[in-house]
Design an enzyme around this catalytic site. Structure first.
Site, PDB file in Angstrom:
ATOM      1  N   HIS A  18       0.690  -1.443  -0.084  1.00 42.06           N
ATOM      2  CA  HIS A  18       0.537   0.177   0.093  1.00 42.06           C
ATOM      3  C   HIS A  18       0.751   0.921  -0.129  1.00 42.06           C
ATOM      4  CE1 HIS A  18      -3.119  -2.429   1.991  1.00 42.06           C
ATOM      5  NE2 HIS A  18      -3.119  -1.965   1.044  1.00 42.06           N
ATOM      6  N   LYS A  42     -17.104  -6.615   6.072  1.00 43.67           N
ATOM      7  CA  LYS A  42     -15.884  -7.461   7.160  1.00 43.67           C
ATOM      8  C   LYS A  42     -16.391  -6.986   7.984  1.00 43.67           C
ATOM      9  CE  LYS A  42     -12.557  -6.704   2.526  1.00 43.67           C
ATOM     10  NZ  LYS A  42     -10.852  -6.429   2.745  1.00 43.67           N
ATOM     11  N   ARG A  91      -2.309  -5.840  -7.629  1.00 48.19           N
ATOM     12  CA  ARG A  91      -0.864  -7.034  -7.269  1.00 48.19           C
ATOM     13  C   ARG A  91      -1.192  -8.494  -8.651  1.00 48.19           C
ATOM     14  NH1 ARG A  91      -3.799  -8.182  -1.688  1.00 48.19           N
ATOM     15  NH2 ARG A  91      -4.951  -9.023  -3.154  1.00 48.19           N
ATOM     16  N   SER A 129      -3.069  -7.229   2.745  1.00 45.43           N
ATOM     17  CA  SER A 129      -3.467  -7.523   4.606  1.00 45.43           C
ATOM     18  C   SER A 129      -3.844  -8.783   4.984  1.00 45.43           C
ATOM     19  CB  SER A 129      -4.779  -6.268   4.839  1.00 45.43           C
ATOM     20  OG  SER A 129      -4.421  -5.184   4.527  1.00 45.43           O
TER      21      SER A 129
END
Length: 164
Positions: A18, A42, A91, A129
């Site tokens: 990040h 979440k 990514r 994460s």
């Protein structure tokens, strides 16, 4: 006209991947607002306030980066901040399908707001994460995966890390 971009995410926790996107975005845009999303789908490890604080510590040396948080639709937040660009990090190819859908709906909701996709540095292409939390949960060392302040915050949540 100053260019303002919003980099949204849950950042639970912020990783060096990040930070890579934030640093590079800050070189492209006059102002980058890193916006921590309250995602009702979440169950975060860190509170919104903790995530904002971790980001503030992690990017304190980048003058044109602002840290904020928001609820609701991203497109409404972007409009409210008078931004014209949403930054999204990629990514791998696996990220692209979801990000393309999100960019498409945002474009439908407001055709004047663009999505700027940025590939993460190859050294962080595996990093998420979720992976960081998994590593930290088993008390493994997260040096090099997250900024130092974030590592300390993970230590407070999970306990000491091993040196291996």
């Amino acid at each position: 006209m100053a260019s303002v971009a919003v980099y949204p995410g849950s950042f639970d926790p912020v990783t060096n991947g990040h930070i890579d996107i934030i640093e590079r975005s800050a070189q492209v845009f006059n102002k980058v607002i890193v916006a921590v999303l309250h995602n009702r789908n979440k169950d975060p490890l860190f509170s919104i306030e903790e995530r904002v604080l971790m980001l503030q510590h992690s990017v304190a040396d980048i003058p044109n980066v602002e840290i904020d948080s928001f609820n609701g639709l991203l497109i409404d937040y972007v409009r409210n901040k008078n931004a014209k660009t949403i930054i999204r990090g990629l990514r791998a190819v696996s990220d692209f399908e979801y990000e393309m859908q999100a960019a498409s709906i945002n474009r439908k909701l407001d055709p004047e707001i663009e999505t700027f996709f940025m590939m993460t540095n190859n050294q962080y292409s595996y990093l998420s994460s979720s992976i960081v939390k998994e590593v930290a949960k088993y008390e493994a060392n997260v040096d090099g995966l997250v900024p130092e302040y974030v590592a300390r915050s993970l230590y407070e949540k999970y306990g000491p890390f091993s040196t291996t």
